[in-house]
Design an enzyme around this catalytic site. Structure first.
Site, PDB file in Angstrom:
ATOM      1  N   LEU C  94      -2.727   6.119   8.217  1.00 29.15           N
ATOM      2  CA  LEU C  94      -3.764   5.616   9.126  1.00 29.15           C
ATOM      3  C   LEU C  94      -3.142   4.760  10.233  1.00 29.15           C
ATOM      4  O   LEU C  94      -2.237   3.965   9.985  1.00 29.15           O
ATOM      5  CB  LEU C  94      -4.792   4.792   8.345  1.00 29.15           C
ATOM      6  N   GLY C 139      -1.901   7.099   4.091  1.00 25.05           N
ATOM      7  CA  GLY C 139      -2.833   8.125   4.548  1.00 25.05           C
ATOM      8  C   GLY C 139      -2.178   9.489   4.752  1.00 25.05           C
ATOM      9  O   GLY C 139      -2.841  10.522   4.609  1.00 25.05           O
ATOM     10  N   ASN C 163       1.422   3.762  -0.761  1.00 25.61           N
ATOM     11  CA  ASN C 163       2.097   2.471  -0.796  1.00 25.61           C
ATOM     12  C   ASN C 163       1.275   1.335  -0.192  1.00 25.61           C
ATOM     13  O   ASN C 163       1.815   0.313   0.206  1.00 25.61           O
ATOM     14  CB  ASN C 163       3.435   2.583  -0.071  1.00 25.61           C
ATOM     15  N   GLU C 164      -0.045   1.534  -0.136  1.00 22.16           N
ATOM     16  CA  GLU C 164      -0.912   0.540   0.494  1.00 22.16           C
ATOM     17  C   GLU C 164      -0.653  -0.879   0.000  1.00 22.16           C
ATOM     18  O   GLU C 164      -0.645  -1.832   0.788  1.00 22.16           O
ATOM     19  CB  GLU C 164      -2.394   0.901   0.294  1.00 22.16           C
TER      20      GLU C 164
END
Lengths: 287, 287, 287
Positions: C94, C139, C163-164
């Site tokens: 994103l 994303g 890996n947010e």
């Protein structure tokens, strides 16, 4: 609600878990668990010290919940290592004397403490690592399963598993849910029906424990794992953890009192009481 | 309710499944399944014997349900070995002639018998072991999947899988749920979309069967597995089994009539009828 | 409802998904995705071409949804290969600039586009194959996870994962559900809490990608996989796909607006905005 108090930031799509109130404060012997907090690292160690086999008695479980809550509310503490101070045994599981020949009220109080222990440990905001330095059947296995990560001593003499069926009893649905989430449905299905206990190498093979380590390296490995998990920003890790554990915890929270009543009516059956008495006789003769 | 009658002791957190009434008694040829009960061991053997390929016809399924119920109600019987008396084939799956050019009433009766078979076998209180001694596509695979344990002959010539998509039809949701619980979501997803049939060694690799055994050792291995499962106290094993299977069974029980109507409207489509006729033509030419 | 229009035949036990309306038509630059349709094979290729790192901006996502819908409605198209036209990167995920210092209305519009992209890709009636020819975090990983099959370039320099948590943010529940269905609950649990990025060989080991292929063989392999999946009758494959994806899609569809509001309130927090600004600064310095 203290246990979830630190997760101040709501994640997208997550609901806050309801507070999990402790059972009303009761007298208890404060000596079955050794708690040490290293303020520099933010890591606490909780050592079960209830010889001969770290049975999970009502006293021990109550002390466990209170100790864990203190750490949960201590901003200096970010991670907990759970291990045993008794050689060769992590924990032998629920204390059978609490389930045998006691009153309905006692069964209820005991079972609420078992539920509370799981809800607090499984749902802890802290990083939790089990160092399984000995055998860990039944409820002992559940304690380990409720941590974020499991390190076991690399010794086939020690085994771990939910072996309730071997004793003629049945692991409750939330033991099962916790287990399925770790080893998958098929392994859990066979394992629970057969009451399987896995020697450390086999436990590792099915993913029941995450790593095997020689006894003398357990501490070092636990510190390394802790460092890896604590490297993440607390709030993101906590919200993610909550997202992963939520469905299973919600299920018990929604059926908590029903689960207590089911336990009471099951354990009160004469046939079950007889099995447990025979099992205890067998254990006494073993000594 | 006979099928669950023996689980007299309610487990903590478990609901009793509703009774699963047999479809109203009908005439049927009592010769498609050989049933032998060894009273000394408590183990029955059910051999599918409907040459050439053990198609699961309405007659066979009705006989299957009645035979299974008799064993379920026989206190001398604690375990069932399900296998084939026809060389090289375990079962070729649902009988296509039952789904082709028949009345709506016939489709409904047939589908209820398929549901009933699965509910009774998957939910059996007895230990059930499938000895897959030949190929086992589609509905044949479902029979094997519905047992507690699967032993397959170690021969890559024989294959097993839910290959419905290859025939232009779709495995119903409860076939899928049963499959997912054994091989996991990702394998099931690919496998069902591709209609994969797995030769025995590959079936073993993905966990679709639990063990591969040379043909001459099948019986011996089945007896050993049975002994291991029957060593557990019946009531604890049964309640644990029910806890593991309950969610999936409940889903069909709650949508049973809807599932019948869906089957009828799907199978009645001219495009599907045409596919099935073509498939049957192809099978005839093969001979 | 266009996205599901081709599945004219209702499967047993399946409900039709509600139509997924596009966000109202808006101006967008039609040059971030290259779409080529090979009418002879029925296979389209969608190449992300938004240098330097194929960030998933609002423009790109809008173009993605419109391009995908066109293919979905084109009877000449049965399969889509999703890949990158930018060397070394599949997609970086994103676009953080869309989440930083913008209005509430902008956040809402952006998040709806993210939802829409996932619903359309995950629920596509076409066969979808991701050719992951470079790194694919967050994303970008979700895009790959939303396809039916993942082929990754066999090069440990490239990694993939959700890996947010490393960025201090939390993957929404439907990222998590998609992930769990592919790698299982236990791997997802550790992976999401640690924000793990897996080099290609490790991604393959945990099943996050299905195959590793040398760069020069990617196209050939994608064509072979496509041929295998397109060999099945469309209607049976589509209904089966829908049965497998339905539960997870339904969950977002039922909570779509709530999920938007959660995103807005999370991303609007000053602490999160600060983290994202610091992360962007770090990225700028890296260049």
């Amino acid at each position: 609600p203290p246990a979830w108090g630190r997760a101040a930031r709501q994640p997208p799509g997550l609901l806050r878990l309801p507070g999990l109130p402790l059972t009303p404060c009761r007298a208890f012997s404060n000596n079955k668990i050794l708690v040490e907090l290293d303020e520099s690292s933010g890591i606490a160690t909780m050592k079960l010290k209830s010889p001969p086999v770290n049975s999970l008695s009502l006293d021990l479980l109550t002390e466990f919940c209170i100790s864990l809550e203190k750490l949960e509310n201590d901003r200096a503490c970010r991670g907990v290592i759970l291990t045993s101070a008794v050689p060769k045994i992590f924990s032998s599981g629920l204390d059978i004397t609490e389930m045998c020949g006691k009153s309905t009220e006692h069964y209820a109080e005991f079972w609420r403490a078992v539920q509370e222990t799981w809800l607090r440990l499984y749902g802890s905001n802290m990083v939790t690592v089990a160092v399984v330095n000995g055998s860990s059947p039944a409820g002992g296995c559940l304690l380990a399963l409720s941590c974020d990560y499991r390190i076991m001593v690399d010794n086939p003499k020690f085994s771990i598993g939910l072996n309730e069926a071997q004793l003629g009893i049945v692991a409750p649905f939330w033991f099962k849910d916790t287990f399925v989430n770790i080893v998958g449905h098929r392994v859990a299905e066979c394992s629970l029906q057969l009451g399987s206990l896995y020697p450390a190498p086999e436990a590792h093979k099915i993913g029941l424990v995450d790593e095997l380590v020689p006894e003398e390296k357990l501490q070092e490995k636990a510190a390394a794992v802790m460092a890896q998990w604590l490297a993440l920003p607390d709030h993101a890790r906590q919200l993610t953890k909550s997202m992963m554990k939520k469905a299973v915890m919600d299920r018990l929270v929604a059926h908590r009192e029903e689960d207590v009543q089911n336990f009471i009516s099951f354990i009160s059956k004469e046939s079950i009481q007889k099995s447990l008495r025979m099992y205890m006789e067998m254990l006494k003769k073993k000594k």
